[in-house]
Scaffold this motif. Sequence first.
Motif, mmCIF file in Angstrom:
data_model
loop_
_atom_site.group_PDB
_atom_site.id
_atom_site.type_symbol
_atom_site.label_atom_id
_atom_site.label_comp_id
_atom_site.label_asym_id
_atom_site.label_seq_id
_atom_site.Cartn_x
_atom_site.Cartn_y
_atom_site.Cartn_z
ATOM 1 N N ARG A 35 0.942 -1.350 0.007
ATOM 2 C CA ARG A 35 -0.054 0.028 -0.078
ATOM 3 C C ARG A 35 0.876 1.238 -0.115
ATOM 4 N N ASP A 291 -0.152 1.286 5.563
ATOM 5 C CA ASP A 291 -1.214 1.380 5.015
ATOM 6 C C ASP A 291 -1.209 3.381 4.920
ATOM 7 N N ALA A 293 -2.726 5.516 2.868
ATOM 8 C CA ALA A 293 -4.342 5.717 2.796
ATOM 9 C C ALA A 293 -4.960 5.989 3.949
ATOM 10 N N SER A 294 -4.985 4.981 4.836
ATOM 11 C CA SER A 294 -5.913 4.811 6.077
ATOM 12 C C SER A 294 -5.014 5.885 7.115
ATOM 13 N N GLU A 295 -3.630 6.225 6.876
ATOM 14 C CA GLU A 295 -3.101 6.935 7.937
ATOM 15 C C GLU A 295 -3.667 8.319 7.620
ATOM 16 N N ALA A 297 -6.446 9.458 6.192
ATOM 17 C CA ALA A 297 -7.855 9.241 6.739
ATOM 18 C C ALA A 297 -7.722 9.465 8.307
ATOM 19 N N SER A 392 0.231 1.341 11.219
ATOM 20 C CA SER A 392 -0.650 0.708 10.555
ATOM 21 C C SER A 392 -0.098 -0.253 9.541
ATOM 22 N N TRP A 416 -3.880 -0.430 13.738
ATOM 23 C CA TRP A 416 -4.769 -1.025 12.938
ATOM 24 C C TRP A 416 -4.226 -1.596 11.817
ATOM 25 N N ARG A 418 -6.748 -2.862 8.904
ATOM 26 C CA ARG A 418 -7.745 -2.852 7.865
ATOM 27 C C ARG A 418 -8.560 -1.583 8.045
ATOM 28 N N ALA A 419 -9.054 -1.109 6.879
ATOM 29 C CA ALA A 419 -9.803 0.205 6.804
ATOM 30 C C ALA A 419 -10.819 0.129 7.801
ATOM 31 N N GLU A 421 -11.106 -0.957 10.710
ATOM 32 C CA GLU A 421 -10.599 -0.749 12.217
ATOM 33 C C GLU A 421 -10.296 0.780 12.305
ATOM 34 N N LEU A 422 -10.571 1.648 11.284
ATOM 35 C CA LEU A 422 -10.275 2.974 11.473
ATOM 36 C C LEU A 422 -11.055 3.668 12.443
#
Length: 987
Positions: A35, A291, A293-295, A297, A392, A416, A418-419, A421-422
């Motif tokens: 990712r 990850d 992207a999730s960071e 977010a 992540s 986390w 997975r998305a 778990e955000l």
Amino acid sequence: MKSPFQLTVLTGLTGVLLSLLLAPIVFADADAQIRGPVTAPRPPPLLIVRGAEKPIELESARIEGEIIGGLARTSIELVFRNPNARVLEGELQFPLRAGQQVAGFALDIDGKLRPAVPVPKAKGQQVFEAIQRRGADPALLEQTAGNQFKLRIYPIPARGTRRVRLELDESLVRHEGEWRYELPLAFAARARDFAADIRSAQKPKLEGLAGPAKITSRIGGYSVTLAAPPPGGTLALSVPASRNARAYTQDFGGERYFLAEVPLEGARQPRALPKSLGLLWDASASGRKRDSASELALLDRYFRAVGSVQVSLIRLRDRAEPAQTFAVAGGDWSALRRELEKTVYDGATDPGGWQPQAGIDEYLLFSDGLFNYGQRRFPRLLPNQRLYALNSAGAAADAARLSALAQAHGGRLISWQRAGELDRAAEALLNDGPRLLGLSALGASEVVADSPFADGGLLRVAGRLSDSKAQLTLRLRDASGEREQVVPIDGEATASAFPAGLWGRYSIAALQADPDLNRAAIARLGQRLSIVTGETSLIVLDDIADYVRYDIAPPDRLDEFNRLKSQQIADLDGERKTNLDRVAALYDERIQWWQRDWPKGAPPQIAGDLKANGAGGARDTMHYRSRMVAPPPPSAPQPPAAVVEAQPMPMAVAAAADATALDRVEVTGSRVVATGAGGGAGAGANASIVLKPWQPDSPYARRLRQAPSDKIYAIYLDERDSQAGSTAFYLDVADVLIEKGQRDLALRVLSNLAEMDLENRHILRVLGYRLIQAEQPALAVPVLEQVLRLAEEEPQSFRDLGLAYAANGQYQQAVDSLYEVASREWDSRFPGVEEIALAELNAIATAHPAGLDTRRIDPRLLRNLPLDLRVVLSWDSDNSDMDLWVTDPNGEKCFYSHKLTYQGGRITNDFTGGYGPEEFSLRKAKPGKYKVEANFYGERQQLVTGATTLNLWLSTGFGAGKQKDQKVTLRLKDAKEVVLVGEFEVK
């Protein structure tokens, strides 16, 4: 040549590691799991089998598990079949997720499973490799970095089987009043025989695609059995969790330990958010595993909650970048986001190199915690500054270190994968829940909690009981304020196999904020409780004699071990003295050679085969010596004396008398050029060195050399994913960047070697060499200190570190490290290494006598012997044979089968199974050219760089007042390959 296979897993839960055995069909989706910006080498394929015509097969898999309260132990017994006609070495590399630990393993010896025992990590590696060379049956389980583990097994017999058992402990996650247990079983899909049995006191509930799983009642509880893996590849169970506090006890090592599980409910509330924020962004190569992207977010939610804040952004790589300032107003952080999205993930990770700034309220650290470069020390924050660590990367991170760091600075770790778990991650970052502020106990000692945070509504506390009844007092804080909760502990509570081990793990976790500082304490706990840590491994040996030889207590037959051990101890003192006498005699031979007055005229006519003789000749010099015209008798020997306190001999006079002017040294084959001066005075005062750099001929290297300077780094990024796993690629790119004057980028690229293969001493040794050549000894020292911790059994580890210390101006440490080479007893693969280290020790001690303490050094070994010419060859691959050749103006070649030339050129013992070094020495050089060559004689191992990296150190005036050095690095790929390294020219 042995053909090792490597099994590498990239998923979170341990059982998945065994899916590597399924067959070579799991290559395709490796990239899909990456990712964020792909700016680092791709991870290796899940299954790697080198030199095996057919893949290793999983013949059977038997799993047994037991759930006790919120704890579970799972035993996985596997039988591997090797269908090949050759013996293989197996290696499993796998991560464990938070809450999981290796409880033990066993290997079949003579048809019975023998349990592993704890051993110091460096010693475990030494013993495994020493026994492996004898073809015996060792197995070694190590922790590499973070929660990453490596299991090495040898041998897996040709067309035979090997059985191994892994035991895993896990603290289960509590969710909505139930314990969750998951067991990945996809690894066993192709096993010829499969069985699983999971036991629980409470009736379990099957989750997901359970398939053929059956629940039956039994005495004392329930059992879940399977005769084949479930369709979904994972067995998921839930069991009811108690609402009341529970305690367990265990007798271990003469102590009684307890574990308490304390349900904890409490209100949550939004926490006070900062007005000034420090954002620490790990931009090293391993950042691609996060990850991103999730960071981003998560940061979006954070800044919306904060509103307005001043942000100081610092990127962390091989060195910290200067801070950049951003203003976030009304939750708008678009400028900062654009800057983060431009991040190029490259280089190793040094968490230091920056200073906390007054006025900043809170730091957010986005990192995997794999600090692998520089001093590896995270700066101490100022009072009242909080640290939150955000992870992540899942199981690929060092969660224990991140958690300890954050808790030491008033914050916490939030992880986390997975998305989905955000939401949970954001809630933990923005709110405060029940928190443990302090612990006290009556009737118990050394009480420690797993975490101060009641994640899932539970606290776990362990300690040692000193009375039959004990009482814990927990000081807690939640949205309602501070309060106390008393928990009684009954010394006769339910017996369990978990409390001692969990107490040890909780205690070790508290030390992980600075593992280097706490290394000894971590090692003691690991050794005492058989816990695999960064300092302790688990090992299985074949023979009781090996347990005695290496002083490792076996799992059984202790009476026989103690009897044999007492006999061994009686012999040790005599062996140590004998070894030092042997080294003193070896160095005395060098002194006698040095004092001899060797002829400098034309040699007598000798058999022509010597001038032409190459690597294939017999390794014997006697036929030449018997025909050589005897030189004049030696001059009277000079009495030895201490090097430092009083100079033993007028070195400047000895070196300069009839000294030959070393006019020029011309070297080919250099990559990174380093020049320096050190040691004594005299010969070589007018020497100059001219290099002709060696250049690799790969397509990417040609592309880089032909590019404009401002395009080289971009081309490197473009080429990098095509060179996954190639250490040579980073070496070559760094050389081009240095040639183009982009030194900082070159060092960043070079530092990627620390990221490539966790704790691979061969790669780290190459990195250390190259940093010294790049005139960065301060960076080389911690790298080579790590090599020493990984390979204390190899004298090169002490020598390399000693030379790095000297280059860094740490002369006492240099002398002490080099003396370890001389004073210890080494494997027979390293003949005569002591002599070379002593020559270097004496040169350093003579050049820098101020403040040196040499009292521990045997006085027989303290004598400096200056040289006109000196060449030292070493290399990076074990079990390899490289040869140093030096041909003098007489046309006489000095090499392994002709160790002494007519004019006194001398070469040390031939290394046929290690890393070198081999040394050519000449006290007085006659005028003319001296050709230096390196020969790849052969190897017996897989090379870590795809070729053997050779390091040559050429000196004029060695140990004298104006010593001049050139350090040369090149690579050889093929046996019998010969390369011209360079020439000395003496006028």
